[in-house]
Design a protein around this motif. Structure first.
Motif, PDB file in Angstrom:
ATOM      1  N   PRO A 135      -1.440  -3.317  -4.840  1.00 14.65           N
ATOM      2  CA  PRO A 135      -2.113  -2.765  -6.013  1.00 14.65           C
ATOM      3  C   PRO A 135      -1.578  -1.360  -6.324  1.00 14.65           C
ATOM      4  CG  PRO A 135      -3.694  -3.593  -4.400  1.00 14.65           C
ATOM      5  CD  PRO A 135      -2.353  -3.629  -3.740  1.00 14.65           C
ATOM      6  N   ALA A 136      -1.445  -1.036  -7.606  1.00  5.41           N
ATOM      7  CA  ALA A 136      -0.861   0.252  -8.004  1.00  5.41           C
ATOM      8  C   ALA A 136      -1.695   1.421  -7.491  1.00  5.41           C
ATOM      9  CB  ALA A 136      -0.759   0.310  -9.519  1.00  5.41           C
ATOM     10  N   ALA A 384       0.762  11.424  -7.492  1.00  2.86           N
ATOM     11  CA  ALA A 384       0.955  10.011  -7.157  1.00  2.86           C
ATOM     12  C   ALA A 384       0.404   9.107  -8.271  1.00  2.86           C
ATOM     13  CB  ALA A 384       0.285   9.695  -5.827  1.00  2.86           C
ATOM     14  N   GLY A 385      -0.746   9.491  -8.824  1.00  3.86           N
ATOM     15  CA  GLY A 385      -1.341   8.713  -9.912  1.00  3.86           C
ATOM     16  C   GLY A 385      -0.435   8.666 -11.132  1.00  3.86           C
ATOM     17  N   LYS A 386       0.212   9.812 -11.425  1.00  8.74           N
ATOM     18  CA  LYS A 386       1.119   9.864 -12.577  1.00  8.74           C
ATOM     19  C   LYS A 386       2.330   8.962 -12.330  1.00  8.74           C
ATOM     20  CE  LYS A 386      -0.078  14.248 -14.672  1.00  8.74           C
ATOM     21  NZ  LYS A 386       0.139  15.687 -14.648  1.00  8.74           N
ATOM     22  N   ILE A 393      -9.244   8.337 -11.319  1.00  8.68           N
ATOM     23  CA  ILE A 393     -10.469   7.869 -10.663  1.00  8.68           C
ATOM     24  C   ILE A 393     -10.168   6.633  -9.808  1.00  8.68           C
ATOM     25  CG2 ILE A 393     -12.856   7.046 -11.063  1.00  8.68           C
ATOM     26  CD1 ILE A 393     -12.420   9.937 -11.893  1.00  8.68           C
ATOM     27  N   ARG A 394      -9.309   5.761 -10.324  1.00  5.88           N
ATOM     28  CA  ARG A 394      -8.944   4.556  -9.556  1.00  5.88           C
ATOM     29  C   ARG A 394      -8.184   4.937  -8.287  1.00  5.88           C
ATOM     30  NH1 ARG A 394      -5.653   0.432 -12.842  1.00  5.88           N
ATOM     31  NH2 ARG A 394      -5.332  -0.399 -10.756  1.00  5.88           N
ATOM     32  N   VAL A 395      -7.291   5.927  -8.420  1.00  4.60           N
ATOM     33  CA  VAL A 395      -6.538   6.371  -7.237  1.00  4.60           C
ATOM     34  C   VAL A 395      -7.505   6.982  -6.223  1.00  4.60           C
ATOM     35  CG1 VAL A 395      -4.620   7.780  -6.401  1.00  4.60           C
ATOM     36  CG2 VAL A 395      -4.542   6.867  -8.698  1.00  4.60           C
ATOM     37  N   LEU A 396      -8.460   7.757  -6.744  1.00  5.73           N
ATOM     38  CA  LEU A 396      -9.448   8.400  -5.872  1.00  5.73           C
ATOM     39  C   LEU A 396     -10.247   7.348  -5.107  1.00  5.73           C
ATOM     40  CD1 LEU A 396     -10.681  11.177  -5.174  1.00  5.73           C
ATOM     41  CD2 LEU A 396     -12.356  10.779  -6.966  1.00  5.73           C
TER      42      LEU A 396
END
Lengths: 429, 192
Positions: A135-136, A384-386, A393-396
């Protein structure tokens, strides 16, 4: 206005300016000026204390380690380290995720900066993980968290800053970071292994001894750098700055003569980057001395001791240490670099409570790592999210297993100081 | 055995290329000639100082181990060079918009107010840095004539870096404020 009130307002001014996106250097300078003004001190105390801070001999190691890291990076070690990590752990379930963690551990030993690892390796590994059906958001979270191992493993810029501010031996600090750094990496690999089994992630490569040998031969010279630094400091062969100079020469030798991957023009660019990166950090250290001196004159440390004694009602060294670490974690969520800004404020308090500064140094670096993946700053998660093109929020959310993991690790490291202090005690005796 | 990728995907090569690109890219690409020249002059100063530090520390250590001789002035000369290294680095960071700052809260401000806050920020930066330059100048005037113990040169050679660095950074911010104003930039430009 009482000196304590002046100091409190100076800290408010510092926070207020930071919130308005005023650079760290300017915000601290403004706070120092206000503090001096409210206590009637002369303005020239600022350059005087700054020069005293910049005069710390261990600080000379900072630009030298930054330069050595830049040379290794530009010399093209990252691919070699990745290949070696793939040969060792790529055959485990969730192999690419394991390779990501191990590459960060190797990289941390060469570069000493987590953002260099994140921006360079992450920009390729995150898309590759996505291609391999991870998952990304998980790919971004893992890369951000594993990059945090870098500052724990020597050579480490936050540890140089800690040593400069506290006077704790840099060699001892580097050694103290080794076991926690390895354990932190191992804990992340355990989380990955659990998730890989649960979600059915495949291995990334087949384990072959000849592949380990082949890639190991290509990477082995890179491991000479941490060996020179830590070995030289432990044996007492070098001072920190000399270790830095030898590291620079070794990295130059590798990049120009062995790997033949650096031209003179490129070398110039690496040198400029090192000047730019270390310049701002050096000035922040100098300013932090000025801020610390002002706050000490205003009796802030005594106030902090009383405050912590009021909060911690039970007479327990563990709880006092926990309170100081909690303060560091909270500050780390906003301040980067954390160590030179916070430490001059709390150092006298730590000494009043007889806290082991070597042990606390490792805890501070873990606090720095936590700050990099915790909002509002969460610089590692943002980068990393970029790269992964995923909402923060999903990365968090995806990072929560790693966040709880590092928090649990911090509690263990507080309760068992030996995790940090054992190696320096054994090797330096 | 089933694996998610074969060994020949050259991920390692791509990683190497990406990290090298980040380390070696030209930060002044697209900058007007005058800006590039100014940055280049300061770059050369900083690189010269850094190379001198590396050489002095390295040669001193080698000479101590090989012929048992230390240069008494080595430590002092490096300490005197550090303020110049720091200030050239700060100047370049200001010019290239890489100063350490907190963006999170600023981005929460409504867009129409961001320009005003950014301009106010520039004014604060300029004022505080000029204050630092003034205090540093006062310091150099009072104590810059003291002679360094081993180098036997006035310490003002070292401490004056604070004056030049702070004043230079203030000038860089002034230029940025001027450019932002002229372009009616509402976000506060690239440099903060």
């Amino acid at each position: 206005m009482t000196p304590l009130m002046g100091a409190a307002l100076a800290i408010c001014l510092l926070c207020g300016l930071l919130v308005l996106r005023v650079p760290m250097i300017v915000s601290i300078t403004a706070a120092v000026f206000f503090n001096y003004y409210s206590s009637g001190a002369w303005a020239i105390t600022l350059p005087q204390t700054m020069m005293s801070g910049l005069g710390r001999f261990v600080l000379i190691a900072l630009p030298l380690f930054v330069l050595a890291g830049g040379l290794m990076n530009a010399g093209g070690i990252s691919g070699r380290l990745f290949d070696f990590a793939r040969a060792i752990v790529g055959s485990l379930r969730g192999g690419l995720a394991h390779v990501n963690v191990v590459t960060s551990m190797f990289f941390g030993g060469m570069i000493g900066s987590s953002t260099a690892d994140l921006a360079g390796t992450g920009s390729i590994v995150i898309p590759a993980m996505k291609e391999n059906k991870y998952p990304a958001d998980f790919s971004a979270a893992l890369t951000a968290s594993s990059a945090g191992i870098g500052p724990m493993i020597p050579p480490s810029s936050p540890m140089i800053l800690y040593s400069a501010v506290t006077g704790v031996s840099l060699g001892a600090l580097f050694l103290a970071g080794v076991i926690p750094g390895l354990l932190l990496g191992l804990s992340q690999m355990l989380i990955v292994a659990y998730l890989a089994r649960k979600r059915g992630w495949l291995p990334y490569a087949v384990f072959r001894l000849e592949e380990v040998w082949r890639t190991g031969k290509r990477a082995i010279l890179s491991f000479g750098l941490p060996l020179i630094i830590v070995g030289g400091l432990v044996v007492g062969l070098f001072t920190p700055s000399e270790a830095g100079a030898f590291a620079v020469m070794y990295a130059l030798f590798l990049a120009i003569l062995v790997h033949r991957s650096l031209t003179i023009r490129q070398l110039y660019r690496v040198l400029v980057n090192a000047v730019q990166l270390s310049g701002e950090l050096l000035i922040i250290v100098g300013l932090s001395f000025a801020l610390g001196a002002g706050l000490t004159n205003a009796h802030v440390p005594e106030f902090l001791v009383k405050l912590i004694d009021t909060i911690v009602i039970v007479d327990s060294d563990y709880l006092r240490l926990l309170t100081m670490v909690a303060l560091a974690i909270l500050a780390g969520m906003i301040l980067d670099p954390l160590i030179p800004v916070l430490l001059p404020i709390i150092l006298p308090t730590l000494m009043a409570f007889n806290v082991d500064l070597l042990h606390f140094g490792v805890l501070m670096v873990i606090a720095v790592v936590i700050g990099q993946v915790t909002p509002p700053m969460a610089i590692a998660l943002i980068i990393a999210g970029k790269i992964a093109n995923v909402d923060q929020i999903r990365v968090l959310r995806a990072n929560m297993p790693f966040f709880w993991g590092i928090l649990a690790f911090m509690l263990v490291a507080i309760a068992v100081p030996g995790i940090a202090t054992w190696l320096p005690e054994v090797l330096r005796d | 055995m089933t694996t998610s990728a074969d060994q020949g995907d050259d991920l390692a090569g791509k990683i190497e290329a990406a990290t090298r690109k980040i380390e070696l890219q030209d930060p002044d690409e697209g900058l007007p000639l005058l800006g590039r020249v100014i940055n280049h002059i300061v770059e050369i100063m900083g690189v010269t100082v850094l190379c001198s530090i590396v050489l002095v520390v390295f040669v001193n250590a080698v000479s101590r181990y090989t012929i048992g001789y230390s240069f008494v002035w080595a430590e002092e000369s490096v300490q005197m060079a550090i303020p110049w290294l720091a200030m050239t680095g700060v100047f370049l960071s200001v010019r290239r918009g890489t100063m350490i700052r907190v963006d999170f809260f600023f981005e929460k401000i409504p867009l129409r107010f961001q320009g005003l806050v950014a301009k106010l920020g520039y004014v604060v930066n300029i004022g505080v840095l000029l204050g630092m330059a003034w205090a540093s100048l006062d310091f150099v005037m009072q104590f810059g004539g003291d002679v360094a113990l081993y180098m036997e040169i006035p310490v003002g050679w070292s401490t004056s870096a604070l004056v030049w660095g702070a004043a230079g950074a203030a000038m860089a911010y002034t230029a940025e404020l001027h450019a932002t104003w002229r372009n009616r930039d509402t976000t506060g430009g690239t440099v903060s």
